[in-house]
Each structure stands twice: as C-alpha cells, then as structure tokens.
Design a protein around this motif. Structure first.
Motif, PDB file in Angstrom:
ATOM      1  N   HIS A  60      44.457  37.855  22.157  1.00  0.00           N
ATOM      2  CA  HIS A  60      45.498  36.921  21.758  1.00  0.00           C
ATOM      3  C   HIS A  60      45.202  35.559  22.396  1.00  0.00           C
ATOM      4  O   HIS A  60      44.878  35.493  23.595  1.00  0.00           O
ATOM      5  CB  HIS A  60      46.853  37.436  22.230  1.00  0.00           C
ATOM      6  CG  HIS A  60      48.018  36.716  21.638  1.00  0.00           C
ATOM      7  ND1 HIS A  60      48.289  35.389  21.912  1.00  0.00           N
ATOM      8  CD2 HIS A  60      48.977  37.127  20.781  1.00  0.00           C
ATOM      9  CE1 HIS A  60      49.364  35.024  21.254  1.00  0.00           C
ATOM     10  NE2 HIS A  60      49.811  36.050  20.564  1.00  0.00           N
ATOM     11  N   PRO A  61      45.339  34.467  21.644  1.00  0.00           N
ATOM     12  CA  PRO A  61      45.030  33.138  22.209  1.00  0.00           C
ATOM     13  C   PRO A  61      45.787  32.859  23.504  1.00  0.00           C
ATOM     14  O   PRO A  61      45.247  32.254  24.436  1.00  0.00           O
ATOM     15  CB  PRO A  61      45.478  32.162  21.112  1.00  0.00           C
ATOM     16  CG  PRO A  61      45.649  32.949  19.900  1.00  0.00           C
ATOM     17  CD  PRO A  61      45.764  34.385  20.258  1.00  0.00           C
ATOM     18  N   MET A  62      47.028  33.348  23.574  1.00  0.00           N
ATOM     19  CA  MET A  62      47.852  33.147  24.772  1.00  0.00           C
ATOM     20  C   MET A  62      47.196  33.828  25.969  1.00  0.00           C
ATOM     21  O   MET A  62      47.145  33.295  27.072  1.00  0.00           O
ATOM     22  CB  MET A  62      49.235  33.769  24.522  1.00  0.00           C
ATOM     23  CG  MET A  62      50.350  33.151  25.344  1.00  0.00           C
ATOM     24  SD  MET A  62      51.856  34.129  25.322  1.00  0.00           S
ATOM     25  CE  MET A  62      52.446  33.872  23.681  1.00  0.00           C
ATOM     26  N   ARG A  63      46.692  35.014  25.707  1.00  0.00           N
ATOM     27  CA  ARG A  63      46.105  35.809  26.784  1.00  0.00           C
ATOM     28  C   ARG A  63      44.774  35.221  27.229  1.00  0.00           C
ATOM     29  O   ARG A  63      44.475  35.193  28.423  1.00  0.00           O
ATOM     30  CB  ARG A  63      45.914  37.233  26.292  1.00  0.00           C
ATOM     31  CG  ARG A  63      45.684  38.181  27.438  1.00  0.00           C
ATOM     32  CD  ARG A  63      45.730  39.583  26.982  1.00  0.00           C
ATOM     33  NE  ARG A  63      45.310  40.460  28.053  1.00  0.00           N
ATOM     34  CZ  ARG A  63      45.166  41.758  27.926  1.00  0.00           C
ATOM     35  NH1 ARG A  63      45.421  42.316  26.772  1.00  0.00           N
ATOM     36  NH2 ARG A  63      44.786  42.492  28.943  1.00  0.00           N
ATOM     37  N   VAL A  64      43.975  34.763  26.277  1.00  0.00           N
ATOM     38  CA  VAL A  64      42.687  34.140  26.631  1.00  0.00           C
ATOM     39  C   VAL A  64      42.946  32.866  27.429  1.00  0.00           C
ATOM     40  O   VAL A  64      42.265  32.607  28.423  1.00  0.00           O
ATOM     41  CB  VAL A  64      41.861  33.829  25.356  1.00  0.00           C
ATOM     42  CG1 VAL A  64      40.619  33.040  25.682  1.00  0.00           C
ATOM     43  CG2 VAL A  64      41.497  35.124  24.642  1.00  0.00           C
TER      44      VAL A  64
END
Lengths: 321, 109
Positions: A60-64
C-alpha cells in the motif's frame, strides 16, 4: 502506465513536504527499472494484471511511505500513516458535528463574542477527546501486533489519478476559515436578533438608535449561509490536504460564480438598512441611510472583484495543468 | 500468535540486524537502488523494496553514504557509495560482527 502513476501520486501524498519530490523520483526510477527488467525477461510488455500484482507485492502506498518517516515514539512508523489518516478524518467529522449542534446556541441570549468563544472551546474539547481516543486505539492495535495487511488492505485499481496538485498556504486557509466562521455567526445573529441597537452620544446626551436590516435580505439568508458554509468546508479540506486539486478548483470556481450572481441580486435591493429614530427627530437619518447604502454597495463590489480574481486565477491554473 | 508467526517475526528481527552491515559492505562498490537489491538477492539476501530503499536513505542521512543522480539509458538513477565515514564504520562493524559470530558459535555449540 497509468496505474503506476496513480500509485506514485498516492505514495507522494503520505511523504513529508521537504523530501517529497526526491523520494518520489527515486521510487519512480526504481519501479520502472524493475518493470523493465521483468519485461525484458518475459520478452513483452506487462499486462494490467501483472502491473497490479507487482504493486500489490510492493505494498500500500501509505505503508511504503511509512518507511521514509522518522520513527515516532507512541505510534511507530508502520502504523503512523493509517493513524494520521484516521485522526484527520475523525477530527473533521467531529468538528462539523460540534459546529452543527452549537447552532442552537445562536438563538440563546449570548453575545456574538460569547457564542464564538463557546463554540471554539467546544470544538477544542471535542478535538482533544478525538485525539485521545484515536491515539489509544492505534496504540492498542500496535501493542496487539494487529495485522497491518488488514489495516492497509487495498487494490491498485482503486487508486485514482488525482491530477496536478497546487500547494497552498495553510496559514491563509486557516485565516479564511476563521473569517468565514465569524461571518456566519454574525450573519445569522443579524436574522435572529430583533434589531441592532447602537448607543451613541449627541451633544452630551446618550441615545439609543434602532437599526435593522431590511426584509429584502431574507431572500438571500440561506443561500449566503450555503455559499459561505461551502467555502468554509472547502478551505478546511485545503487546509488538511495542503494543496488544491482539479475537482476542488472546479468547486471553488462554481462557488465564486454563484456568489457573484447573488451579489448582483443584493445590489438590486431597494433598501439595505431600516433606521427607526426614537430620539432626535430633526436629525437627518436619511443621509446616514444613504451613506450606509453606498458603503454596502462598495463592500459588495469589492467582494465581487475578489471573487472574479479568484475565478481568473483558478481558470489560469486549470489551463496550465 | 502462532508458532510460525513467532518464528517469522524473530527471523525478521535477526535479519534486520545484519541488513545494515550487508548494505554497507555491498556499497564498497557503487550501486543504484535496484542493482544493489539484485546483487544482494543473488548472494542469498532477499530484501523487499519497502525495507531496502528507506534504509539506504537513512544511511545517507547519517553520512555513511554519498549519492548522486545520473542519467543512464534515458533514465535518471541515484547512485550510492560508501563515504569515508561509512568506510570507517564498516570496518568497525565488520570486526564487531566477527567477534559476535565467534561468541555465538561458542554459545550454540
């Protein structure tokens, strides 16, 4: 590769301002490098599904993005982006609920300043409660090692192209929100007060003068509430996001266009203020009314010019995109 | 948490400790992010992008690495290499690692 671009746009949103461009450029370079490698080994371009699988594996972009954040003390960086998002959304929702439930206070015997202070403290209290509850929830999730994949469950297809973002000054947005909030309080107070009483002194005598707004204003009471309220919400959105995007620019343009129409309608009123002189009957109150009308027309003109300028700036920005 | 989940978590913690040393050692030669990841993977150390790239950035912020953007095959890439400080730290960490390895081998055996 639209899906990749949407992913990078979304990823960029979760990065700190000072490193946003650099980190995005780096990840972009790395992603395309890996994709080219995969395409070379397959001997063909990647399909949509293969691109989707690659992005799902990336995360997920948030997680990356959380990997690029400094480690936080209470909520660690793995959970921090989700925590920040939950906090933002909760604060907006509860602030709006408190504002709406406080409207009834406007009908009680409170001065404008008293009302503003009361609402301010209510919003602050609600915000503190929300902050404590959301922080506690995420702290407990972290302690229990709640599965991050459930927290960040997503699909690359759901990411949208959010268009070019225009950075905004948060201070300006906050100032506008305060101004609009105070205006709404003052505006509604005018309609729910019988009259505005003005104390003045003339030749050493204290007199009370009844001044009220004309009945014509009734026709624009709720439309002005709607326009200023919409502008306030839009500014709140811009304040949180820190930028304008295409759809919010169009909403702003529409709001300004309707505002100009309403201002033109107000300019056609026959009377703005009604002055009932209870004392000093030989005083030329008509002159006061005329001066007030001129001043009100000037104010309307200035507001219309500001709205026109805002439209021009937004259209220019959209054309530039 | 199941036994397998516990093991995976501990394995991850063990690898985290050696990752920095592996990255510093590999960057005795110049690499860009993807080539570094490929090289480490080819030598048996698989690291996901979400772990490696933020780590490289952090090491650079700590002045252990230097970097520069260059264009290669019409694409901009960021190349990393050990700085002088990084070389010193690598030397000390390597000595520490070898000591730890000897001690641990004694304990395990």
């Amino acid at each position: 590769m639209k899906m990749i671009n949407n992913y990078l746009n979304s990823f960029e949103n979760y990065l700190p301002e000072d490193s946003k461009d650099e980190v995005r450029a780096e990840l972009e370079s790395l992603i395309y490098e890996e994709l080219e490698d995969m395409q070379e080994s397959l001997g063909r371009d990647l399909s949509q599904q293969e691109q989707e699988s690659y992005l799902l594996k990336l995360g997920h972009p948030m997680r990356v993005a959380s990997g690029y954040l400094p480690n936080q003390e209470l909520i660690n960086k793995d959970y921090f982006p989700a925590y920040k998002k939950a906090l933002e959304v909760s604060l907006i929702i509860f602030s709006i609920i408190v504002l709406l439930t406080s409207i009834r206070l406007n009908f009680e015997d409170l001065s404008i300043i008293g009302f503003v202070f009361d609402v301010f403290w209510r919003v602050l209290e609600a915000s503190l409660d929300v902050f404590v509850v959301v922080t506690l929830i995420f702290y407990l999730l972290q302690k229990s090692n709640y599965d991050l994949s459930k927290l960040y469950s997503w699909s690359p297809k759901d990411l949208t192209s959010s268009g070019k973002k225009v950075p905004l000054s948060r201070f300006n947005r906050f100032f506008e929100m305060m101004f609009e909030g105070l205006f709404l309080v003052f505006w509604n107070h005018l309609f729910f007060s019988e009259q505005i009483l003005i104390e003045s002194s003339f030749m050493g005598n204290e007199i009370m003068q009844n001044i009220s707004i004309s009945a014509e204003w009734q026709s624009v009471h709720w439309i002005i509430n709607f326009l200023v309220g919409a502008s306030l919400l839009l500014n709140a959105y811009h304040f949180l996001k820190g930028h304008k995007n295409t759809w919010s620019t169009w909403v702003n343009i529409s709001n300004n266009l309707v505002s100009i129409v309403v201002l033109a309608f107000i300019a056609s009123f026959e009377q703005y203020l009604v002055i009932e002189s209870s004392e000093l009957a030989n005083f030329n109150w008509q002159k006061i009314v005329e001066y007030s009308n001129i001043n009100i027309l000037i104010i309307l003109g200035v507001i219309a010019l500001v709205a026109l300028w805002d439209i021009y700036a937004d259209v220019k920005r959209l054309k530039g995109n | 948490m199941t036994e397998i989940e516990h093991y995976q978590k501990l394995k991850l913690e063990l690898r985290r400790g050696v990752l920095i040393l592996a990255v510093l050692a590999e960057l005795r030669e110049e690499h860009y992010g993807y080539s570094l990841r490929k090289n480490l993977a080819s030598q048996g150390l698989e690291i996901d992008e979400g772990t490696l790239y933020p780590l490289i950035r952090r090491l650079e912020k700590q002045n252990l690495l230097t970097s520069e953007w260059r264009e290669e095959n019409k694409r901009k890439k960021r190349f990393y290499q050990l700085s002088d400080v990084g070389k010193e730290v690598l030397e000390k960490l390597t000595a520490e690692w070898q000591q730890t390895q000897t001690t641990l081998n004694n304990i395990i055996s």
